[in-house]
Design a protein around this motif. Sequence first.
Motif: not given
Length: 254
Positions: A82-89, A108-113, A115-117
């Motif tokens: 479930g921590k895929w957003q951080e991994k992708h960033w 903007d990319l960092e905020e996307m990954y 800044g929000k679930t």
Amino acid sequence: MIISGHQPVYLPWLGLWHKLYLCDTFVYMDTVQYLENDWNNRNRIRTPQGLLWLTAPLDRRNTGGKALNQIRLLTPEAGKQGKWQEKHWQSIRRNYRRAPYFDWYAKDLEEMYLGKTWENLVEICFAQFTLFSSWLGLKRTIVRMSQFKFDGSKDRFVLDHALKLGGKGVVFGAQGINYVRPEIFSKKKVKIYFQNYRHPTYRQTFAGFQEGCSVLDLLVNHGPKSTAILLGQNISRTRLRQGGLWHSEAEKRK
């Protein structure tokens, strides 16, 4: 007016933006069926070792249907997956931080990954679609299918897009030729065009060139020149509107 459209895809490839460029109104097909092992929830970035898949993991237990706007994603509460957003960033940052234009887009990319679930697949795909469109300077009218009533299936479904949105021409992807019946469009005086996207070769962060990356790869390497590069070897809006390139019933019967 020319209509085109596509289902939501994660970190889209270059060809989608050429379809967007060609049309006046783009139908974001967020209620079509999710396709296993397709591009709806995954795409590739470039690394020193080659191409790396980034896949947004599905929460199949809590997904209540097969339509794309019903597909839910795993969140941090699910544990490691479930921590895929951080991994992708981290994968994007690690592999592209030395790209010439990475800093232009990093915030903007960092905020996307981070800044929000994201709990719904379509919503992160649409956020990316909107953000990348703005970076590429491609402003078109966007119709989300979930907010509009279209009827029919397959080619009649797309024909209904054109009829209800006032389209006189429709741009299909290359695979459209396998299921589209030109005669049903010609009866309604709607022209059709099958995209044959020619992928450009461009300088990447690492030695050599590998085709088929997300448009993000082009953006971080070429910044404001990216739109001209992805369109350069392909048909222009002006050329399409001049005629002579639209598909005919006779061609389909050959």
